[in-house]
Design an enzyme around this catalytic site. Structure first.
Site, PDB file in Angstrom:
ATOM      1  N   SER A 146       0.443  -0.944   0.005  1.00 17.41           N
ATOM      2  CA  SER A 146       0.209   0.174  -0.069  1.00 17.41           C
ATOM      3  C   SER A 146       0.738   1.551   0.249  1.00 17.41           C
ATOM      4  O   SER A 146       1.773   1.811  -0.878  1.00 17.41           O
ATOM      5  CB  SER A 146      -0.890  -0.209   1.338  1.00 17.41           C
ATOM      6  OG  SER A 146      -1.667   0.990   1.297  1.00 17.41           O
ATOM      7  N   ASP A 286      -8.728  -5.795  -4.213  1.00 21.03           N
ATOM      8  CA  ASP A 286      -8.371  -5.733  -4.028  1.00 21.03           C
ATOM      9  C   ASP A 286      -9.269  -3.660  -4.203  1.00 21.03           C
ATOM     10  O   ASP A 286      -9.788  -3.079  -5.240  1.00 21.03           O
ATOM     11  CB  ASP A 286      -6.980  -5.162  -4.662  1.00 21.03           C
ATOM     12  CG  ASP A 286      -5.824  -4.483  -4.187  1.00 21.03           C
ATOM     13  OD1 ASP A 286      -6.085  -4.156  -3.001  1.00 21.03           O
ATOM     14  OD2 ASP A 286      -4.690  -5.212  -4.350  1.00 21.03           O
ATOM     15  N   HIS A 313      -7.021  -5.287  -0.973  1.00 17.41           N
ATOM     16  CA  HIS A 313      -5.894  -5.030  -0.416  1.00 17.41           C
ATOM     17  C   HIS A 313      -5.004  -6.170   1.112  1.00 17.41           C
ATOM     18  O   HIS A 313      -4.294  -5.570   0.098  1.00 17.41           O
ATOM     19  CB  HIS A 313      -6.521  -3.798   0.457  1.00 17.41           C
ATOM     20  CG  HIS A 313      -5.251  -2.738   0.325  1.00 17.41           C
ATOM     21  ND1 HIS A 313      -4.637  -2.439  -1.183  1.00 17.41           N
ATOM     22  CD2 HIS A 313      -4.249  -2.138   1.282  1.00 17.41           C
ATOM     23  CE1 HIS A 313      -4.004  -1.386  -0.921  1.00 17.41           C
ATOM     24  NE2 HIS A 313      -3.879  -1.355   0.540  1.00 17.41           N
TER      25      HIS A 313
END
Length: 346
Positions: A146, A286, A313
């Site tokens: 991320s 995601d 995610h």
């Protein structure tokens, strides 16, 4: 025959120098701790900044002279805790990994000066961590998830000569593209009435309103952040420790796109500069566009792509049967000088 044996060994050593000089770890060497005071692999590293010197927390798990994987957590302002799933998969493979809470995160010092929270300063922090841990081009792998993926790419563009391999986990290479994906794709998959109410709360700045979380949890988080029916304690702890001051300043308060200091971040044009072996990991569910992440793998010079079909995610939690075998294979292939192909079907 005996007189040819030394020559044969010399030829093999020259052909496979890494294997000849640094053998794979045994169970005994993997868990070796040479420090004078046994602290379970924990090392506090002083980081010099324009605002003074502060300490960041790291913890080494295992020892492998050829594969040392430094983990960059998300956020900004998150913690290493979300990575605790790695403990169930990398030690049996003999892969060393290193937890690291970035400055401002829960286990590290948390200064309040807003000038510290820039991508450029975080990059120099990672470089100081690398030096302190003795990581180099012969063993240093960097995995960013991320926000950590942004940080990892920025580091690789400036200090890539020190990297043996790069992993971009669940991150697009353009915040404007991410914002469009969130608005044009993810939001349109939700109940329009829910989206309308979420937007109304955001317009009023009610990001801390309990109703905001009530709407996000079943309609967004549970579908695109972590799809497990019960979230792991590690993820709950990470969210509980999130430094919201840093998160809001850099990412912004909304979960439907970035509006903070990262709002215009875009490195798509610079991806061909990345010459180190690079693995890009995405999830079919995601928050990030999996098609974009596949494209990223084709833009770097030596890219591989791993799609987690059941993953969101946090694919290292909700699609572990894809995420970790793919990651381990790529690490071992890269260590052996092999190109990883066909991690996932086109």
């Amino acid at each position: 025959m005996r007189r040819f044996l030394p020559l044969l060994l010399a030829v093999l050593a020259s052909a496979f120098p890494a294997a000849a000089q640094k053998a794979a770890p045994t169970l005994k060497t993997y868990f070796a701790d040479a420090s004078k005071v046994k602290e379970g692999g924990v090392k506090l590293i002083p980081i010099k900044t324009p605002k003074g010197t502060f300490k960041v927390w790291t913890k080494r798990f295992g020892s492998n002279p050829r594969i040392k994987l430094l983990l960059l957590h998300g956020g900004p302002g998150g913690t290493h805790e979300a990575f605790e799933a790695f403990e169930g998969f990398l030690p049996p493979e003999g892969i060393e990994f290193i937890y690291y809470d970035q400055l401002g995160s829960a286990y590290s010092e948390q200064p309040k000066d807003k000038d510290l929270w820039t991508t450029e300063r975080f990059v120099e922090e990672v470089e100081q961590v690398r030096v302190a841990l003795g990581l180099n081009k012969d063993n240093f792998y960097l995995l960013g998830h991320s926000w950590g993926g942004i940080l990892a790419v920025e580091y690789a563009l400036k200090h890539g000569a020190h990297l043996k391999g790069l992993v971009i986990s669940n991150m697009m290479m353009s915040i404007p593209d991410y914002n469009r994906y969130a608005e044009d794709v993810l939001a349109k998959r939700m109940d329009p009435a829910v989206v309308k109410e979420i937007k109304a709360l955001e317009a009023q700045g009610k990001y801390e309103d309990p109703r905001y979380f009530e709407l996000l949890m079943p309609n967004f988080y549970a579908k695109h952040v972590c799809r497990l029916p019960e979230w792991p304690d590690a993820i709950n702890r990470m969210f509980g420790h999130l430094n919201k001051d840093i998160y809001v300043l850099m990412q912004g308060p909304s979960e439907f796109g970035a509006s903070g200091r990262l709002e215009k971040w875009d490195r798509k044009a610079d991806l061909p500069k990345l010459a180190m072996p690079t693995l890009v990991i995405g999830g079919s569910h995601d928050t990030m566009d999996p098609a974009h992440m596949r494209w990223v793998a084709g833009q770097v010079q030596h890219g591989s792509f791993l799609l987690c079909p059941e993953g969101s995610h946090c694919a290292y939690w909700d699609d572990q049967t894809t995420y970790f075998p793919g990651l381990v294979r790529w690490l071992k292939d890269t260590d052996a000088g092999r190109k990883t192909v066909a991690l996932t079907k086109p």
